[in-house]
Design a protein around this motif. Structure first.
Motif, short mmCIF file in Angstrom:
data_model
loop_
_atom_site.label_atom_id
_atom_site.label_comp_id
_atom_site.label_asym_id
_atom_site.label_seq_id
_atom_site.Cartn_x
_atom_site.Cartn_y
_atom_site.Cartn_z
N PHE A 321 57.51 9.06 67.50
CA PHE A 321 57.15 10.29 66.79
C PHE A 321 55.99 10.95 67.52
CE2 PHE A 321 54.95 6.69 64.83
CZ PHE A 321 53.62 7.09 64.87
N LEU A 322 55.71 12.19 67.16
CA LEU A 322 54.56 12.91 67.68
C LEU A 322 53.41 12.75 66.70
CD1 LEU A 322 56.18 16.21 69.04
CD2 LEU A 322 55.72 14.07 70.25
N ALA A 323 52.30 12.16 67.16
CA ALA A 323 51.13 11.93 66.32
C ALA A 323 50.34 13.22 66.14
CB ALA A 323 50.25 10.85 66.93
N ASN A 324 49.40 13.18 65.21
CA ASN A 324 48.62 14.38 64.90
C ASN A 324 47.40 14.53 65.81
OD1 ASN A 324 47.18 12.19 64.00
ND2 ASN A 324 46.79 12.98 61.93
N GLU A 325 47.34 13.72 66.86
CA GLU A 325 46.25 13.86 67.83
C GLU A 325 46.75 13.39 69.19
OE1 GLU A 325 43.14 10.68 67.68
OE2 GLU A 325 44.05 10.24 65.72
N ALA A 326 46.08 13.81 70.23
CA ALA A 326 46.42 13.40 71.59
C ALA A 326 45.93 11.97 71.81
CB ALA A 326 45.79 14.34 72.61
N LEU A 327 46.85 11.09 72.23
CA LEU A 327 46.51 9.69 72.43
C LEU A 327 46.75 9.24 73.88
CD1 LEU A 327 48.02 8.54 69.06
CD2 LEU A 327 45.63 8.35 69.68
N TRP A 328 47.49 10.00 74.64
CA TRP A 328 47.66 9.80 76.07
C TRP A 328 48.23 8.43 76.45
CZ3 TRP A 328 47.47 14.36 78.12
CH2 TRP A 328 46.62 15.34 77.59
N PRO A 329 49.42 8.09 75.96
CA PRO A 329 50.05 6.85 76.44
C PRO A 329 50.34 6.95 77.93
CG PRO A 329 51.63 8.20 75.23
CD PRO A 329 50.28 8.84 75.03
N ASP A 382 57.30 23.13 80.74
CA ASP A 382 56.09 22.48 81.23
C ASP A 382 55.07 22.28 80.10
OD1 ASP A 382 54.38 21.62 83.62
OD2 ASP A 382 53.14 23.19 82.73
N ARG A 383 54.87 23.30 79.28
CA ARG A 383 53.91 23.21 78.19
C ARG A 383 54.31 22.13 77.19
NH1 ARG A 383 52.71 24.47 73.19
NH2 ARG A 383 54.81 25.21 72.71
N GLN A 384 55.58 22.12 76.85
CA GLN A 384 56.05 21.14 75.86
C GLN A 384 55.98 19.71 76.40
OE1 GLN A 384 56.88 21.34 72.78
NE2 GLN A 384 57.61 23.39 72.30
N ILE A 385 56.27 19.53 77.68
CA ILE A 385 56.15 18.19 78.28
C ILE A 385 54.72 17.70 78.15
CG2 ILE A 385 56.18 16.90 80.45
CD1 ILE A 385 58.61 18.59 81.29
N ARG A 386 53.77 18.55 78.52
CA ARG A 386 52.36 18.15 78.45
C ARG A 386 51.93 17.87 77.01
NH1 ARG A 386 49.55 19.46 83.21
NH2 ARG A 386 50.85 20.57 84.73
N GLU A 387 52.34 18.72 76.10
CA GLU A 387 51.96 18.58 74.69
C GLU A 387 52.55 17.30 74.09
OE1 GLU A 387 50.86 19.51 70.62
OE2 GLU A 387 50.10 20.16 72.58
N GLN A 388 53.84 17.10 74.29
CA GLN A 388 54.50 15.97 73.64
C GLN A 388 54.14 14.63 74.28
OE1 GLN A 388 58.60 16.27 72.57
NE2 GLN A 388 58.49 18.46 72.10
N CYS A 389 53.98 14.60 75.59
CA CYS A 389 53.61 13.34 76.25
C CYS A 389 52.24 12.85 75.79
CB CYS A 389 53.64 13.51 77.77
SG CYS A 389 55.30 13.56 78.46
N ALA A 390 51.34 13.78 75.48
CA ALA A 390 50.01 13.39 75.02
C ALA A 390 50.04 12.80 73.62
CB ALA A 390 49.08 14.61 75.05
N ARG A 391 51.02 13.19 72.80
CA ARG A 391 51.01 12.80 71.38
C ARG A 391 52.12 11.83 70.99
NH1 ARG A 391 51.75 16.50 67.45
NH2 ARG A 391 52.71 18.14 68.71
N ARG A 392 53.00 11.49 71.91
CA ARG A 392 54.15 10.67 71.55
C ARG A 392 53.74 9.19 71.43
NH1 ARG A 392 60.12 10.92 72.61
NH2 ARG A 392 60.86 8.80 73.01
N LEU A 393 54.07 8.61 70.29
CA LEU A 393 53.85 7.18 70.06
C LEU A 393 55.21 6.50 69.88
CD1 LEU A 393 50.82 6.77 67.59
CD2 LEU A 393 50.89 6.45 70.07
N THR A 394 55.34 5.30 70.44
CA THR A 394 56.55 4.50 70.29
C THR A 394 56.17 3.08 69.89
OG1 THR A 394 57.75 5.78 71.96
CG2 THR A 394 58.60 3.59 71.44
#
Length: 531
Positions: A321-329, A382-394
């Motif tokens: 899921f996409l978290a409510n903050e940037a976590l940078w996995p 490009d924007r969505q990749i950067r945004e989602q990669c920063a917040r995606r948790l698995t």
């Protein structure tokens, strides 16, 4: 290779189990031959193979697909293993010098003491034929041999020695997830890992490439080739591309030879005094079952009819899921933290134990494929990749599975390129796992809610974790097991089986460290018998 050769000890399989056994025995002065079905590759070759791989989603792509030594193909299910059960079973493993530990996350957990007494404590499954305390010193030796970095906290498995190395520093994501979930009563702990936190055993410290699967490019992560090399250095003979296809026994039940083929089908007979089968949980029973004779019509070590049966794994489910903050996995190793609240308790009488783990693998590829599938291009992509990669948790999970005689590896009538039977798998997931997996979904739902998750995706179908256990099961009674507490075949006094195939219960944690501990103990038994 055609002809014959001989040694005190013949070991089949050069993964972590076989290579540790070969090294310890060669170091003790025994003559050792180590047979490996696959080739020998240098690390740089595997790294280059990965760089050139067209589809980076296939984490086995850097490793060769060989005509004479086939293996499962993640992107081509059914190419080698044949499913015959209610649930498809699609594990991954490699066939080359060093085995599948070229390609793993490095988690090096001990089992819990209760995992050895499942039947006694909870009335389900099987007990091990010895308690945790018997294996504990060997766990310590295994941690030293593999080079395990671990946290200075209680993980539920009593220790007589400290970890060889301090734990690796956690990523920001791991710190933050532990903080947030800890405030909501979850116990999130750093994982013990066979990965260097400092230079150790001529290997460098981890520098955070985040490429552990499919290949650590610098060698900070342990793999079985480390001990294959050490075995050779101690005097063992390693023969690559030597596929074992028959175990020969005499009329007294003693094993006298292993027959193996080279890539051209030419056969060699390898004789010895002691024999160790250390292929894996599928290739080991396959070899035993293929080795029929008038004296042993059901195959070698199969007087109990248990060879190939009791197939277990750690069936896994997941959520992202996409978290409510940037976590940078993606900073540091691919996995560093686990939730351990559900590894033990009275609930195990009704449903399986489990371990939940947080993925630190860079999500760029998965995110990009998903966005491309939605038709995004150009700047917005490009924007969505950067945004989602920063917040995606698995988060993933490993569920304990009980041994069942109906879950099994068999020989198929379909043959491979050398004319040998392909493995046929009958496998299903029972209610013991399904009940736990339903609770796992509820836990994932709660965790996603804590992070105010959006675009939540659940994978609730329990899938293979490639921890292939039980198919040459250990036990006290020769009527319902394959090997005894020393990993010696009940039917053959000079045959031993190393690896996860002997495990009668696997708990909820990765089995590699247990494989290593059992292998070192087995080597000690053989060394004493040779003396």
């Amino acid at each position: 290779m055609a002809g014959s050769t001989s040694a005190d000890v013949v070991v089949v399989g050069s993964g972590v189990a076989g290579s540790l056994v070969a090294y310890r025995l060669a170091k003790a002065g025994a003559s050792v031959i180590l047979l490996e079905a696959g080739p020998r590759l240098a690390r740089w070759q595997i790294v280059e193979n990965f760089r050139r791989a067209v589809d980076k989603r296939d984490l086995c792509a850097p490793y060769p697909l060989l005509r004479h030594a086939p293996r499962p193909e993640p992107m081509n299910p059914g190419a080698y293993l044949i499913d015959r059960g209610a649930t498809p079973y699609r594990p991954q493993y490699l066939r080359l010098v060093g085995g599948t530990t070229w390609h793993w996350a490095g988690a090096a957990w001990r089992l819990l003491p209760s995992d050895f007494r499942l039947k006694t404590l909870y009335g389900v499954g099987r007990d091990w034929p010895f308690p945790y305390e018997t294996l504990e010193p060997w766990y310590g030796q295994a941690e030293a041999e593999l080079g395990v970095a671990g946290p200075d906290i209680d993980l539920g498995s009593p220790r007589s020695t400290p970890y060889p190395m301090n734990a690796l520093p956690l990523s920001w994501m791991d710190h933050r997830v532990a903080e947030v979930l800890g405030a909501q009563s979850y116990r999130v702990v750093p994982e013990p890992m066979a990965r260097n936190s400092r230079p150790y055993d001529a290997r460098p410290a981890c520098c955070g490439n985040n490429n552990c699967m499919p290949i650590c490019p610098i060698g900070a992560l342990y793999n079985g080739a480390t001990h294959a090399d050490k075995a050779e250095g101690a005097g063992a003979t390693l023969i690559a591309q030597a596929l074992a296809y028959r175990i020969e026994a005499n009329d007294r039940g003693e094993i006298v030879a292993i027959h193996c083929k080279d890539p051209n089908g030419l056969s060699t007979r390898v004789t010895g005094k002691r024999f160790v089968i250390a292929a894996n949980g599928i290739e080991t029973p396959k070899l035993l079952l293929m080795s029929t004779s008038a004296r042993f019509p059901k195959g070698i070590a199969n007087g109990s009819d248990q060879v190939g049966r009791n197939l277990m794994d750690h069936p896994g489910t997941s959520v992202n899921f996409l978290a409510n903050e940037a976590l940078w996995p993606g900073r540091g190793p691919v996995e560093m933290s686990s939730i351990v609240d559900f590894r033990d308790g009275p609930f195990r009488a009704q449903q399986s134990a489990k371990k939940l783990h947080l993925s630190n693998a860079a999500p760029t590829l998965a995110v990009t494929w998903n966005l491309l599938g939605k038709g995004l291009t150009g700047g917005e992509l490009d924007r969505q990749i950067r945004e989602q990669c920063a917040r995606r948790l698995t988060f993933g999970s490993f569920h304990e599975q009980l041994p069942s005689s109906e879950n099994r590896v068999m020989l198929s009538a379909q043959k491979d390129a050398l004319g040998l039977p392909r493995p046929e798998i009958a496998y299903s997931i029972d209610d013991y796992v399904r009940k736990s997996a339903a609770d796992t979904h509820a836990q994932f739902e709660r965790i996603a809610g804590i992070f105010e998750g959006t675009e939540i995706e659940y994978n609730d179908t329990p899938g293979a974790s490639s921890h292939i256990m039980g198919t040459a099961i250990m036990g006290r009674d020769a009527r319902d097991s394959v090997v005894d507490a020393e990993c010696r075949a009940h039917d053959h006094p000079n045959l031993f089986i190393a690896g996860s195939a002997v495990m009668p219960a696997g708990g909820s944690a990765n089995c590699t460290l247990t494989i290593a501990a059992l292998s070192l103990r087995l080597a000690g038994t053989i060394e004493a018998s040779l003396r």
